[in-house]
Motif scaffolding. Structure first.
Motif, PDB file in Angstrom:
ATOM      1  N   ILE A  95      -6.244  -2.205   8.134  1.00  0.00           N
ATOM      2  CA  ILE A  95      -6.285  -1.163   7.696  1.00  0.00           C
ATOM      3  C   ILE A  95      -8.211  -0.467   8.093  1.00  0.00           C
ATOM      4  O   ILE A  95      -9.359  -1.281   7.930  1.00  0.00           O
ATOM      5  N   GLU A 142       5.801   3.768  -0.390  1.00  0.00           N
ATOM      6  CA  GLU A 142       5.059   2.518  -0.861  1.00  0.00           C
ATOM      7  C   GLU A 142       5.421   1.637   0.907  1.00  0.00           C
ATOM      8  O   GLU A 142       6.670   1.343   1.090  1.00  0.00           O
ATOM      9  N   MET A 179      -3.117   2.319   8.934  1.00  0.00           N
ATOM     10  CA  MET A 179      -2.945   1.165   8.314  1.00  0.00           C
ATOM     11  C   MET A 179      -2.272   0.741   9.977  1.00  0.00           C
ATOM     12  O   MET A 179      -1.653   1.555  10.680  1.00  0.00           O
ATOM     13  N   VAL A 230      -4.542  -0.864  -2.397  1.00  0.00           N
ATOM     14  CA  VAL A 230      -3.955  -1.453  -1.420  1.00  0.00           C
ATOM     15  C   VAL A 230      -4.179  -2.707  -2.601  1.00  0.00           C
ATOM     16  O   VAL A 230      -4.974  -2.996  -2.987  1.00  0.00           O
ATOM     17  N   CYS A 290       0.680  -1.173  -0.181  1.00  0.00           N
ATOM     18  CA  CYS A 290      -0.218   0.031   0.119  1.00  0.00           C
ATOM     19  C   CYS A 290       0.926   1.107  -0.575  1.00  0.00           C
ATOM     20  O   CYS A 290       2.182   0.950  -0.361  1.00  0.00           O
ATOM     21  N   LYS A 291       0.251   2.298  -0.112  1.00  0.00           N
ATOM     22  CA  LYS A 291       1.549   3.816  -0.360  1.00  0.00           C
ATOM     23  C   LYS A 291       0.454   4.280   0.862  1.00  0.00           C
ATOM     24  O   LYS A 291      -0.621   5.036   0.991  1.00  0.00           O
ATOM     25  N   ALA A 292       1.961   4.487   1.793  1.00  0.00           N
ATOM     26  CA  ALA A 292       0.912   5.124   2.906  1.00  0.00           C
ATOM     27  C   ALA A 292       2.376   6.652   2.412  1.00  0.00           C
ATOM     28  O   ALA A 292       2.539   7.092   1.562  1.00  0.00           O
ATOM     29  N   LEU A 324      -2.107   6.123   5.436  1.00  0.00           N
ATOM     30  CA  LEU A 324      -2.571   5.932   3.922  1.00  0.00           C
ATOM     31  C   LEU A 324      -2.354   7.138   3.484  1.00  0.00           C
ATOM     32  O   LEU A 324      -3.307   7.753   3.504  1.00  0.00           O
ATOM     33  N   THR A 325      -2.541   7.394   1.758  1.00  0.00           N
ATOM     34  CA  THR A 325      -3.051   8.442   0.934  1.00  0.00           C
ATOM     35  C   THR A 325      -4.652   7.732   0.098  1.00  0.00           C
ATOM     36  O   THR A 325      -4.338   5.873   0.578  1.00  0.00           O
TER      37      THR A 325
END
Ligand code: ATP
Length: 131
Positions: free
Chosen positions: A77, A31, A68, A50, A25-27, A45-46
């Motif tokens: 999440i 990444e 998350m 996911v 996922c993209k925090a 998270l952005t």
């Protein structure tokens, strides 16, 4: 092989609970790839996809913000919204994208640009995941 229990929850209720081999996922910090046994962490998270990997299959969810929580055997999440591809209304997302783009191009002073930018990101994320 060890697995991770992944649970995705929104204010509307649970979206998914299942076991996977890996979560990507993209925090906000970049990444993140989470494998079983990962050290505990909490990360915001952005608006992004996911990716949930099991054997050679990858499932995606369009997630809108939230955060998350990682435990060695579990990833939770909590997001404002989260949709599986089959639950995404592509036409609705296309309309939301057009609306947001019109607002961003408008010269009016009373437009909330940050709000329009976030709406555009949500719509584009849904279109990426839903197609
Ligand atoms: P819209 O302007 O179309 O309402 P939005 O980005 O403002 O889009 P959200 O506030 O993020 O919508 O979401 C509100 C609820 O609607 C959430 O439960 C979300 O899952 C759902 N939702 C929003 N857009 C879609 C879509 N294109 N397909 C399926 N569900 C959607």
């Amino acid at each position: 092989m060890k697995t991770l229990t992944v649970s995705v929850v929104t204010p509307d209720g649970p979206v998914l609970e299942d076991t996977f081999d890996m979560v990507s996922c993209k925090a906000e910090s970049g990444e993140l790839g989470i494998l079983p046994g990962h050290i505990p962490l909490v990360a915001p998270l952005t608006i992004s996809a996911v990716r949930l990997k099991r054997e050679n299959q990858v499932e995606q969810l369009a997630v809108n913000g939230g955060f998350m929580e990682v435990q060695p055997d579990k990833v939770t999440i909590l997001a404002q919204s989260a949709e599986k591809p089959a639950d995404i209304d592509v036409q609705r997302a296309q309309e939301a994208k057009k609306r947001a783009e019109r607002r961003l191009q408008s010269k009016q002073d009373d437009i909330d640009f940050l709000r329009a930018e976030l709406a555009l990101k949500r719509a584009m994320n849904r279109l990426n995941v839903g197609n």
